[in-house]
Design an enzyme around this catalytic site. Structure first.
Site, PDB file in Angstrom:
ATOM      1  N   SER A 131       0.851  -1.198  -0.196  1.00  0.00           N
ATOM      2  CA  SER A 131       0.010   0.076  -0.023  1.00  0.00           C
ATOM      3  C   SER A 131       0.844   1.348  -0.045  1.00  0.00           C
ATOM      4  CB  SER A 131      -0.703   0.019   1.129  1.00  0.00           C
ATOM      5  OG  SER A 131      -1.594   1.299   1.465  1.00  0.00           O
ATOM      6  N   TYR A 154      -1.145   0.088   9.832  1.00  0.00           N
ATOM      7  CA  TYR A 154      -1.340  -0.585   8.527  1.00  0.00           C
ATOM      8  C   TYR A 154      -0.004  -0.374   7.670  1.00  0.00           C
ATOM      9  CZ  TYR A 154      -3.402  -1.718   4.091  1.00  0.00           C
ATOM     10  OH  TYR A 154      -3.650  -2.048   2.908  1.00  0.00           O
ATOM     11  N   LYS A 158       2.790  -3.070   6.399  1.00  0.00           N
ATOM     12  CA  LYS A 158       2.988  -3.454   5.020  1.00  0.00           C
ATOM     13  C   LYS A 158       4.773  -3.334   4.494  1.00  0.00           C
ATOM     14  CE  LYS A 158      -0.892  -4.389   3.256  1.00  0.00           C
ATOM     15  NZ  LYS A 158      -1.327  -5.453   2.948  1.00  0.00           N
TER      16      LYS A 158
END
Length: 325
Positions: A131, A154, A158
């Protein structure tokens, strides 16, 4: 060829599944077995096994490493699309769940691939859906050399995934490719924990002539791609020859950079609505900080190996609501 999709019941996963079922191949290779993994499956993803293509749905907890090993140890895998994740807002609210799915499950999948390669010599292609959240705070210009400064768990998860995909590829256990996905439009209305859901909502609502309150200012700039464009890039990521990747296994996908005012104009033009009268702006400082301060983007490495964006904003908003993915 055996293809695995994790997160197969999600927005991107369902579209990727339907595309593979309609085409029967990934690149120029025919798919003989398609394994779909997720916590549960909607009625839309029913068993669609046909002659020459076996489709198997496996519902379970991806954070249960023994379940993953038992489920995936039966048939050697050729291509893995690892899409499953706990997204931004949800990962912030539930730190343990985010780490179990975003980091632990990814590591278990990589270890399963390693075991397969060492046992059979059959090295799978591993397409990891990363992402743009890995960037966090961005400079005025983002390129392949921009330092990663994630501002949410998050994004940090990643980064860990990208590093491990690179390392397992270096060791010869997988043929890995990490693709940094931008915002994907247009997601259906649902509580998914995605703080960027308004970017999908504005296209869907204004295209139907409904009023919309935008949580970012008209001048704020963001990045996004249509769902069909993302599916094309995921499939290209699986099909591109390993020799073209060399040591570079991480790619920021080409995407469009635009202001909210430009998006509103495009929606009005494509769907024949008086969009500027339908949209009002009430900026949310947190939302604008996360999604409205995006700079220009240069993706030379991805461009070189054939990844592409939506061409222009009109095409993006047109494809965003196209049902025939």
């Amino acid at each position: 060829m055996h293809v695995l999709i994790t997160g197969a019941n999600g927005f991107v996963g369902q579209a990727l599944t339907k595309h593979i079922l309609s085409q029967g191949c990934v690149g120029d290779r025919r798919v003989s077995r398609l394994t779909l993994l997720d916590r549960q499956f909607d009625g839309g993803l029913v068993d669609q096994s046909t002659d020459g293509l076996v489709v198997e749905h496996q519902g379970g907890d991806l954070a249960d490493d023994q379940w993953l090993k038992d489920t995936l140890g039966r048939f050697p895998m050729d291509v893995i699309f690892h899409l499953a994740s706990i997204p931004g807002g949800m990962a912030e609210q539930n730190d343990e769940l985010g780490r179990r799915v975003n980091i632990d499950a990814t590591m278990t999948l990589l270890e399963i691939c390693k075991a397969q390669t060492e046992l059979t010599g059959r090295k799978p292609v591993f397409v990891f859906a990363s992402s743009i959240a890995v960037f966090g705070i961005m400079p005025d210009w983002v390129s392949d050399n921009t330092p990663l400064k994630p501002q949410m768990s998050y994004g940090a998860h990643k980064v860990v995934g990208e590093v491990m995909v690179n390392d397992f590829s270096r060791r010869g256990w997988i043929d890995g490719r990490s693709l940094r996905l931008p915002g994907v439009l247009a997601r259906p209305p649902a509580e998914t924990g995605q703080l960027s859901a308004f970017l999908s909502d504005i296209i869907r609502e204004v295209s139907q002539g409904h009023a919309f309150v935008c949580p970012m200012s008209a001048e704020s700039k963001t990045w996004a791609s249509s769902l069909p464009n993302i599916i094309e890039n995921l499939l290209h990521g699986a099909a591109v020859e390993e020799s073209k990747l060399k040591s570079n296994r991480t790619f920021t996908l080409p995407t469009l950079c635009f202001s909210m005012a430009q998006m509103v104009d495009a929606i009005g033009l494509v769907y024949q609505q008086n969009a500027n009268e339908l949209v009002s702006y009430e900026p949310n400082p947190m939302i604008e900080k996360l999604f409205g301060c995006f700079p220009l983007l240069e993706t030379l490495a991805a461009d070189k190996v054939g990844f592409r964006h939506d061409v222009d904003l009109n095409n993006l908003v047109r494809r965003a609501l196209f049902k025939g993915h």
